[in-house]
Write a protein that holds these residues in place. Structure first.
Motif, PDB file in Angstrom:
ATOM      1  N   THR A   1       9.480 -49.671   3.272  1.00 42.77           N
ATOM      2  CA  THR A   1       8.848 -48.376   3.483  1.00 42.77           C
ATOM      3  C   THR A   1       7.753 -48.147   2.453  1.00 42.77           C
ATOM      4  O   THR A   1       7.792 -48.718   1.360  1.00 42.77           O
ATOM      5  CB  THR A   1       9.882 -47.221   3.425  1.00 42.77           C
ATOM      6  N   TYR A   2       6.794 -47.316   2.825  1.00 47.55           N
ATOM      7  CA  TYR A   2       5.747 -46.916   1.895  1.00 47.55           C
ATOM      8  C   TYR A   2       5.203 -45.555   2.326  1.00 47.55           C
ATOM      9  O   TYR A   2       4.451 -45.444   3.293  1.00 47.55           O
ATOM     10  CB  TYR A   2       4.602 -47.937   1.851  1.00 47.55           C
ATOM     11  N   GLU A   3       5.663 -44.519   1.659  1.00 46.82           N
ATOM     12  CA  GLU A   3       5.138 -43.163   1.784  1.00 46.82           C
ATOM     13  C   GLU A   3       5.070 -42.634   3.215  1.00 46.82           C
ATOM     14  O   GLU A   3       4.072 -42.040   3.616  1.00 46.82           O
ATOM     15  CB  GLU A   3       3.779 -43.086   1.083  1.00 46.82           C
ATOM     16  N   ARG A   4       6.168 -42.833   3.956  1.00 44.18           N
ATOM     17  CA  ARG A   4       6.279 -42.282   5.307  1.00 44.18           C
ATOM     18  C   ARG A   4       7.680 -41.700   5.482  1.00 44.18           C
ATOM     19  O   ARG A   4       8.502 -42.236   6.227  1.00 44.18           O
ATOM     20  CB  ARG A   4       6.006 -43.361   6.352  1.00 44.18           C
ATOM     21  N   PRO A   5       7.982 -40.605   4.790  1.00 45.31           N
ATOM     22  CA  PRO A   5       9.356 -40.084   4.805  1.00 45.31           C
ATOM     23  C   PRO A   5       9.853 -39.661   6.186  1.00 45.31           C
ATOM     24  O   PRO A   5      11.045 -39.802   6.469  1.00 45.31           O
ATOM     25  CB  PRO A   5       9.311 -38.903   3.829  1.00 45.31           C
ATOM     26  N   VAL A   6       8.990 -39.151   7.044  1.00 44.88           N
ATOM     27  CA  VAL A   6       9.428 -38.745   8.381  1.00 44.88           C
ATOM     28  C   VAL A   6       9.892 -39.966   9.167  1.00 44.88           C
ATOM     29  O   VAL A   6      10.958 -39.954   9.798  1.00 44.88           O
ATOM     30  CB  VAL A   6       8.298 -37.996   9.123  1.00 44.88           C
ATOM     31  N   LEU A   7       9.106 -41.035   9.121  1.00 47.06           N
ATOM     32  CA  LEU A   7       9.481 -42.258   9.827  1.00 47.06           C
ATOM     33  C   LEU A   7      10.707 -42.903   9.183  1.00 47.06           C
ATOM     34  O   LEU A   7      11.587 -43.414   9.878  1.00 47.06           O
ATOM     35  CB  LEU A   7       8.311 -43.239   9.844  1.00 47.06           C
ATOM     36  N   LEU A   8      10.781 -42.871   7.864  1.00 43.04           N
ATOM     37  CA  LEU A   8      11.924 -43.430   7.161  1.00 43.04           C
ATOM     38  C   LEU A   8      13.215 -42.743   7.586  1.00 43.04           C
ATOM     39  O   LEU A   8      14.221 -43.407   7.859  1.00 43.04           O
ATOM     40  CB  LEU A   8      11.734 -43.321   5.644  1.00 43.04           C
ATOM     41  N   ALA A   9      13.197 -41.429   7.670  1.00 39.29           N
ATOM     42  CA  ALA A   9      14.397 -40.691   8.079  1.00 39.29           C
ATOM     43  C   ALA A   9      14.845 -41.111   9.475  1.00 39.29           C
ATOM     44  O   ALA A   9      16.043 -41.321   9.720  1.00 39.29           O
ATOM     45  CB  ALA A   9      14.130 -39.188   8.021  1.00 39.29           C
ATOM     46  N   ARG A  10      13.895 -41.261  10.378  1.00 36.72           N
ATOM     47  CA  ARG A  10      14.238 -41.677  11.747  1.00 36.72           C
ATOM     48  C   ARG A  10      14.808 -43.097  11.757  1.00 36.72           C
ATOM     49  O   ARG A  10      15.791 -43.376  12.442  1.00 36.72           O
ATOM     50  CB  ARG A  10      13.003 -41.587  12.636  1.00 36.72           C
ATOM     51  N   ALA A  11      14.195 -43.990  10.991  1.00 36.00           N
ATOM     52  CA  ALA A  11      14.657 -45.381  10.965  1.00 36.00           C
ATOM     53  C   ALA A  11      16.064 -45.483  10.376  1.00 36.00           C
ATOM     54  O   ALA A  11      16.902 -46.240  10.884  1.00 36.00           O
ATOM     55  CB  ALA A  11      13.675 -46.243  10.174  1.00 36.00           C
ATOM     56  N   ILE A  12      16.331 -44.748   9.303  1.00 34.97           N
ATOM     57  CA  ILE A  12      17.674 -44.758   8.716  1.00 34.97           C
ATOM     58  C   ILE A  12      18.698 -44.251   9.725  1.00 34.97           C
ATOM     59  O   ILE A  12      19.770 -44.839   9.898  1.00 34.97           O
ATOM     60  CB  ILE A  12      17.724 -43.913   7.422  1.00 34.97           C
ATOM     61  N   ALA A  13      18.370 -43.155  10.416  1.00 34.27           N
ATOM     62  CA  ALA A  13      19.291 -42.608  11.414  1.00 34.27           C
ATOM     63  C   ALA A  13      19.596 -43.636  12.501  1.00 34.27           C
ATOM     64  O   ALA A  13      20.740 -43.755  12.948  1.00 34.27           O
ATOM     65  CB  ALA A  13      18.704 -41.336  12.028  1.00 34.27           C
ATOM     66  N   GLY A  14      18.585 -44.409  12.891  1.00 34.64           N
ATOM     67  CA  GLY A  14      18.802 -45.438  13.903  1.00 34.64           C
ATOM     68  C   GLY A  14      19.762 -46.517  13.445  1.00 34.64           C
ATOM     69  O   GLY A  14      20.550 -47.041  14.235  1.00 34.64           O
ATOM     70  N   VAL A  15      19.721 -46.861  12.177  1.00 32.64           N
ATOM     71  CA  VAL A  15      20.676 -47.843  11.644  1.00 32.64           C
ATOM     72  C   VAL A  15      22.063 -47.215  11.564  1.00 32.64           C
ATOM     73  O   VAL A  15      23.064 -47.833  11.936  1.00 32.64           O
ATOM     74  CB  VAL A  15      20.213 -48.362  10.264  1.00 32.64           C
ATOM     75  N   GLN A  16      22.137 -45.977  11.111  1.00 31.06           N
ATOM     76  CA  GLN A  16      23.435 -45.319  10.984  1.00 31.06           C
ATOM     77  C   GLN A  16      24.102 -45.095  12.338  1.00 31.06           C
ATOM     78  O   GLN A  16      25.323 -44.970  12.400  1.00 31.06           O
ATOM     79  CB  GLN A  16      23.278 -43.983  10.256  1.00 31.06           C
ATOM     80  N   GLN A  17      23.344 -45.069  13.409  1.00 28.82           N
ATOM     81  CA  GLN A  17      23.897 -44.839  14.743  1.00 28.82           C
ATOM     82  C   GLN A  17      24.287 -46.132  15.461  1.00 28.82           C
ATOM     83  O   GLN A  17      24.703 -46.095  16.620  1.00 28.82           O
ATOM     84  CB  GLN A  17      22.887 -44.056  15.588  1.00 28.82           C
ATOM     85  N   GLN A  18      24.207 -47.263  14.780  1.00 32.36           N
ATOM     86  CA  GLN A  18      24.591 -48.531  15.398  1.00 32.36           C
ATOM     87  C   GLN A  18      26.081 -48.543  15.717  1.00 32.36           C
ATOM     88  O   GLN A  18      26.895 -48.069  14.933  1.00 32.36           O
ATOM     89  CB  GLN A  18      24.254 -49.701  14.467  1.00 32.36           C
ATOM     90  N   THR A  19      26.429 -49.104  16.874  1.00 30.03           N
ATOM     91  CA  THR A  19      27.843 -49.234  17.226  1.00 30.03           C
ATOM     92  C   THR A  19      28.515 -50.305  16.379  1.00 30.03           C
ATOM     93  O   THR A  19      29.716 -50.238  16.146  1.00 30.03           O
ATOM     94  CB  THR A  19      28.005 -49.564  18.726  1.00 30.03           C
ATOM     95  N   PHE A  20      27.747 -51.294  15.934  1.00 30.79           N
ATOM     96  CA  PHE A  20      28.240 -52.297  15.002  1.00 30.79           C
ATOM     97  C   PHE A  20      28.215 -51.674  13.612  1.00 30.79           C
ATOM     98  O   PHE A  20      27.172 -51.213  13.160  1.00 30.79           O
ATOM     99  CB  PHE A  20      27.339 -53.548  15.052  1.00 30.79           C
ATOM    100  N   ARG A  21      29.351 -51.637  12.930  1.00 33.93           N
ATOM    101  CA  ARG A  21      29.451 -50.860  11.693  1.00 33.93           C
ATOM    102  C   ARG A  21      29.465 -51.688  10.405  1.00 33.93           C
ATOM    103  O   ARG A  21      29.392 -51.119   9.322  1.00 33.93           O
ATOM    104  CB  ARG A  21      30.708 -49.985  11.734  1.00 33.93           C
ATOM    105  N   ASP A  22      29.549 -52.993  10.482  1.00 37.38           N
ATOM    106  CA  ASP A  22      29.680 -53.808   9.274  1.00 37.38           C
ATOM    107  C   ASP A  22      28.296 -54.212   8.757  1.00 37.38           C
ATOM    108  O   ASP A  22      27.887 -55.367   8.853  1.00 37.38           O
ATOM    109  CB  ASP A  22      30.537 -55.043   9.565  1.00 37.38           C
ATOM    110  N   TRP A  23      27.572 -53.238   8.238  1.00 37.32           N
ATOM    111  CA  TRP A  23      26.215 -53.467   7.744  1.00 37.32           C
ATOM    112  C   TRP A  23      26.011 -52.777   6.405  1.00 37.32           C
ATOM    113  O   TRP A  23      26.748 -51.869   6.044  1.00 37.32           O
ATOM    114  CB  TRP A  23      25.163 -52.968   8.732  1.00 37.32           C
ATOM    115  N   GLU A  24      25.000 -53.262   5.698  1.00 32.41           N
ATOM    116  CA  GLU A  24      24.501 -52.575   4.514  1.00 32.41           C
ATOM    117  C   GLU A  24      23.004 -52.400   4.727  1.00 32.41           C
ATOM    118  O   GLU A  24      22.342 -53.264   5.304  1.00 32.41           O
ATOM    119  CB  GLU A  24      24.773 -53.355   3.236  1.00 32.41           C
TER     120      GLU A  24
END
Length: 163
Positions: free
Chosen positions: A9-32
């Motif tokens: 990421t580089y200075e795009r907090p709105v996009l960063l928030a969306r991208a993080i949410a997309g990872v957190q919503q994965q059905t596969f849970r064994d991630w970092e």
């Protein structure tokens, strides 16, 4: 962890928030998730991560703040060196995933233990930002086919994104 998701990421907090949410919503849970702030201001990144941790309770997020901007590949390598996993995926702050993306990719790799990677079809979305909102402009399906899965198709014509 089974999968390390390296997010640049580089200075795009709105996009960063969306991208993080997309990872957190994965059905596969064994991630970092390792977020690599590629030379940007630390404060906005830390704020977005703090909100993400409070709203979902996920504790699988870490942040690396690079002191100066590097190339995309170097930023990815910083993240990879700070992760421990069987597999990894590169995920930029302007990308989004279907909730089953990791489940399908990991299952496919499990079916073929000698494979080094999984390549998927995608939908390319051209977006514009208006204030703190992201608006799609054009959506284009980008399907894999045998012609795209050749050396020339993959290397020469860049027929799939490296992330």
């Amino acid at each position: 962890m089974k999968v390390a998701v390296i997010m640049r990421t580089y200075e795009r907090p709105v996009l960063l928030a969306r991208a993080i949410a997309g990872v957190q919503q994965q059905t596969f849970r064994d991630w970092e998730l390792v977020i690599v702030n590629n030379g940007g201001e630390p404060g906005p990144v830390d704020e977005v991560v703090e909100v993400a941790l409070q709203t979902t309770g996920s504790g699988k997020i870490s942040v690396l703040h690079l002191p100066e901007r590097t190339g995309m590949e170097a930023a990815s390598n910083h993240g990879l060196r700070n992760s421990r996993s069987d597999y990894f995926a590169i995920h930029d702050d302007d990308d989004t995933w279907h909730p089953e993306f990791l489940s399908v990719a990991v299952a496919r790799l499990g079916l073929s233990p000698h494979s080094a990677a999984v390549v998927t079809s995608l939908t390319r979305v051209t977006e514009t930002m208006k204030g703190d909102k992201v608006w799609p402009v054009i959506e284009e399906a980008f399907w894999l086919n045998p012609g795209r899965l050749t050396y020339r198709g993959m290397i020469g014509a860049h027929t799939f994104p490296p992330v």
